[in-house]
Design a protein around this motif. Sequence first.
Motif, PDB file in Angstrom:
ATOM      1  N   LYS A 140      32.427  43.642  36.234  1.00 10.60           N
ATOM      2  CA  LYS A 140      31.245  42.820  36.509  1.00 10.60           C
ATOM      3  C   LYS A 140      29.967  43.662  36.564  1.00 10.60           C
ATOM      4  N   CYS A 179      34.067  43.407  43.955  1.00  8.72           N
ATOM      5  CA  CYS A 179      35.430  43.733  44.380  1.00  8.72           C
ATOM      6  C   CYS A 179      35.453  44.642  45.604  1.00  8.72           C
ATOM      7  N   THR A 231      35.269  50.241  34.513  1.00 12.45           N
ATOM      8  CA  THR A 231      36.734  50.358  34.490  1.00 12.45           C
ATOM      9  C   THR A 231      37.368  49.650  35.675  1.00 12.45           C
ATOM     10  N   GLY A 232      36.569  48.969  36.479  1.00 15.42           N
ATOM     11  CA  GLY A 232      37.117  48.188  37.591  1.00 15.42           C
ATOM     12  C   GLY A 232      37.128  46.719  37.219  1.00 15.42           C
ATOM     13  N   CYS A 233      36.396  45.908  37.987  1.00 16.16           N
ATOM     14  CA  CYS A 233      36.441  44.467  37.762  1.00 16.16           C
ATOM     15  C   CYS A 233      35.626  44.047  36.542  1.00 16.16           C
ATOM     16  N   GLU A 267      33.177  55.682  37.353  1.00 21.30           N
ATOM     17  CA  GLU A 267      33.870  54.414  37.169  1.00 21.30           C
ATOM     18  C   GLU A 267      32.866  53.336  36.744  1.00 21.30           C
ATOM     19  N   VAL A 274      34.883  47.647  46.050  1.00 27.23           N
ATOM     20  CA  VAL A 274      35.291  49.040  45.863  1.00 27.23           C
ATOM     21  C   VAL A 274      34.076  49.950  45.997  1.00 27.23           C
TER      22      VAL A 274
END
Lengths: 109, 189
Positions: free
Chosen positions: A64, A9, A60-62, A17, A11
């Motif tokens: 993956k 993603c 806590t993001g995508c 995270e 980020v």
Amino acid sequence: MLILECPYCGVKAEETELHAGGEAHLKRFGPGSSDDEFHDYLFMRENPKGVHFERWRHVTGCGKWFHAARCTMTLEVFGTYTAQTSAPPQEIRDAITAKRPGWSWREFE
Amino acid sequence: MSDPLSALPGARYAGLATIEESGLQGMITLRGDLSSKTLQKAVKAATGADVPSQRQIAVATGGAAAWMSPDELLLLVPYDEVEQTTSTLAEALSGEHALAVNVSDARALFSLSGAGAREVLGKICPVDFDPAAFAPGDFRRTRMAQVAAAFWLDEAETFHIVCFRSVSQYVFNLLKTSAHPQSRVGVYG
């Protein structure tokens, strides 16, 4: 603080995270393998001072999984790359060679 | 039938920014190949919006599509149409390797508006909220103190925050603490 760029993603995610997933590129030994192979697969891990390859999850993001190449001594990050590979890609190896000539890690160099 | 209730009906707090629970919102989790023409057409039909690009939200009248991960979208539709839309979507995607699930009642939605909104979120998320780094239309999944959350910024500089319903009280309390009138830091002006 360790900052890794998630290759899925884009980020620039900081450590809180992410979730650390241990050593990268393990070869799995399951049914049919010898006790020694299974023992080594379960318990024996690299513990280098310097170049290291790890699995991380952008939890806590995508969500993956991905791989990261970094230095355990300086926390310098050489790069992150896809989880769909069993060896570090050439551009990651080149990036490490530029900073740490003559590096080696397990069977990779 | 019983009346559906949102997580914290009418919850509101005004401090450095104004926090409001947004009420019932239809939400559909859609997983699949985002480059598939069939999926793109189905998303357009369900929400009126195109498949958004990475970390963006595409807003249309009556719906929106948000980028959750390389193979996942969050579709926003009116609450009373969500079941119909989910089944239409599932039908349109039969044959595709895709899954659409109605998650409306598993989530809570808050809005965060006012001059201090960027700062209030900046205190509890590991995200750069500088106007140059986070602009209207941007969508981000991250961590809010101890729980996972997602949010986007609309054209009116209002943040919309999605979290799990089970942690809605935690998120509301967290935002309230972060928006305490005497806790101004002034990082984002």
